[in-house]
Design a protein around this motif. Structure first.
Motif, short mmCIF file in Angstrom:
data_model
loop_
_atom_site.label_atom_id
_atom_site.label_comp_id
_atom_site.label_asym_id
_atom_site.label_seq_id
_atom_site.Cartn_x
_atom_site.Cartn_y
_atom_site.Cartn_z
N HIS A 190 44.24 29.34 -34.60
CA HIS A 190 43.85 28.45 -33.50
C HIS A 190 42.45 27.91 -33.78
CE1 HIS A 190 43.70 26.82 -29.44
NE2 HIS A 190 42.48 27.32 -29.34
N TRP A 239 38.98 26.82 -32.65
CA TRP A 239 38.04 26.98 -31.55
C TRP A 239 36.88 26.02 -31.74
CZ3 TRP A 239 39.22 30.17 -27.53
CH2 TRP A 239 40.21 31.13 -27.75
N ARG A 280 47.95 23.87 -25.74
CA ARG A 280 47.65 24.44 -27.06
C ARG A 280 47.18 25.89 -26.91
NH1 ARG A 280 46.00 19.13 -27.22
NH2 ARG A 280 46.61 17.88 -29.05
N GLY A 281 47.88 26.78 -27.60
CA GLY A 281 47.50 28.19 -27.57
C GLY A 281 47.91 28.92 -26.32
N TYR A 318 47.09 35.69 -33.22
CA TYR A 318 47.17 34.26 -33.52
C TYR A 318 45.89 33.54 -33.07
CZ TYR A 318 48.32 29.34 -32.86
OH TYR A 318 48.27 27.97 -32.86
N LEU A 319 45.46 33.79 -31.84
CA LEU A 319 44.29 33.08 -31.31
C LEU A 319 43.01 33.47 -32.03
CD1 LEU A 319 44.96 33.24 -27.45
CD2 LEU A 319 45.16 31.24 -28.93
N LYS A 328 45.79 32.39 -22.88
CA LYS A 328 45.47 31.05 -23.35
C LYS A 328 43.96 30.92 -23.60
CE LYS A 328 45.28 29.21 -18.60
NZ LYS A 328 45.97 28.31 -17.64
N LYS A 339 54.68 23.64 -32.76
CA LYS A 339 53.46 24.34 -32.36
C LYS A 339 53.61 25.08 -31.04
CE LYS A 339 50.91 22.37 -35.68
NZ LYS A 339 50.25 23.11 -36.77
#
Length: 406
Positions: free
Chosen positions: A182, A184, A159-160, A176-177, A151, A365
């Motif tokens: 995502h 930031w 989220r994430g 993905y992150l 995460k 999501k």
């Protein structure tokens, strides 16, 4: 005499509405400072004063609050979510108003830093590592051992956040992150931690007092989307005491203890293990559930603290309050949703809240944004509360039409 005002720095899409409504009920004029007031539809619907300002710029906020002081008696300044709560603390210090310690809030909002402070104080936390890239994520998972939770080190609302059970899922989520999907708000920093398995509990705290402990269930992995939440949790006296003791250790380790704190746990083989410490109230409908369960309005008591009044944390009653969340299970367009009026009319139902309307686009999501709405019920018994919820939810139906792929 100048009118008393409560300044809110950003509002939160859901809990912010509770704050503006409660401020008005307490006879205080709410004013929202936001970079984009239009994102909060309740401001227009309830004719709430709002001012567009760069809420990421402390100096701009100081100038705006100074300007408002020429017209209003600013009784207090507060906020709802994690992102701007440290800024709230800095504003309160600048204007000599009651508020949270910004340094404590900042160390909470960086989950890696939070973990470090808790671990150094001997508070039980999952094994953890911090990662800046995909290689770090993989090596960290190797050191901890799969499965792991991956995460963002900053953020809220799940989220994430994802459970990664194998190297393929690990690589997929790291991509993905780090691949631009995502958002930031600072340099990417990923927390990789041991999957603490066991029942989930959440302690609602005001000052140093544990007000209520909830139990909650999630939807299917690999994500963590709440499906149901119950206050109070079915705990033995010893289990309640252990969660309360660890909660107070968290406050001491992180320098908290002013105002609200929400601490999330998993009950593992080691007992209560801290998943996250949030220097704020839980999001809606958490405050409503606490009020239904024990008669304490946490939003009102928080506002009283913010404006320098004495709070009242005495319990008014002991009921069971629960929420069942309506969760989108697919992408598409919401064709219709029916039965909300009928569900709201079920005896024991206190609220039916819908976040979306027909023709809305649904994009899942894997976090709280998948909520379509919720139903809240309360009664003197747990079995009765669960039965009320079941009757109400059975009356609700919806249709999501998959988008046509061309």
């Amino acid at each position: 005499m100048a009118r008393k005002a409560l300044i809110l720095v950003e509002g939160g899409a859901r809990t912010g509405e509770l704050y503006v409504q409660t401020a008005e009920r307490l006879g205080i004029h709410p004013i929202m400072l936001s970079a984009d007031p239009a994102q909060y539809d309740y401001l227009v619907a309830q004719n709430i004063e709002s001012i567009r300002v760069d809420t990421g710029d402390l100096d701009a906020l100081i100038r705006e609050c100074s300007r408002l002081r020429a017209t209003y008696d600013i009784a207090g300044i507060t906020g709802v979510g994690d992102l701007f709560y440290a800024t709230v603390g800095k504003l309160c210090r600048y204007f000599d108003l009651p508020g949270p310690n910004p340094a404590s809030v900042e160390r909470c909002c960086d989950k890696f830093t939070q973990r470090q402070f808790l671990a150094e104080a001997g508070v039980p936390v999952p094994a953890y590592r911090v990662a800046a890239n995909a290689a770090d994520v993989e090596s960290s998972a190797g050191e901890i051992g799969l499965p792991v939770i991956v995460k963002p080190a900053a953020g809220s609302g799940s989220r994430g956040v994802r459970l990664c059970r194998n190297v393929e899922e690990l690589a997929e989520h790291a991509a993905y992150l780090l691949g631009g999907k995502h958002i930031w708000r600072s340099s990417p920093s990923i927390l990789v931690e041991e999957f603490a398995e066991g029942p989930y509990y959440c302690a609602e705290i005001m000052g140093n007092e544990v007000i209520a402990i909830a139990a909650a269930d999630f939807g299917p992995p690999p994500h963590f989307v709440f499906h149901e939440c119950i206050y109070p949790a079915a705990l033995t006296d010893d289990e309640h005491r252990r969660i309360a003791d660890v909660s107070r250790s968290c406050l001491q380790a992180l320098g908290l203890g002013w105002g609200p704190t929400c601490i999330e746990f998993r009950w593992t083989k080691r007992g209560p293990v801290v998943i996250e410490v949030n220097p704020r109230l839980s999001g809606a409908p958490g405050p409503q559930l606490v009020q239904l369960a024990c008669g304490i309005d946490l939003v009102a008591e928080h506002i009283k603290l913010v404006i320098g009044d004495k709070w009242n944390l005495r319990r008014g009653h002991s009921h069971f309050a629960a929420a069942r969340f309506l969760v989108a299970d697919r992408d598409g367009t919401l064709e219709w949703i029916k039965g909300d009026s009928e569900a709201a009319a079920v005896p024991g139902v206190s609220e039916v809240k819908l976040y979306v309307r027909p023709k809305a686009s649904i994009v899942t999501k894997g976090d709280l944004r998948d909520w379509i709405g919720y139903v809240v019920a309360a009664s003197p018994s747990l079995a009765e509360t669960e039965a009320i919820l079941e009757r109400a939810v059975e009356l609700l139906s919806l249709s999501i039409k998959p988008d046509t792929v061309t």
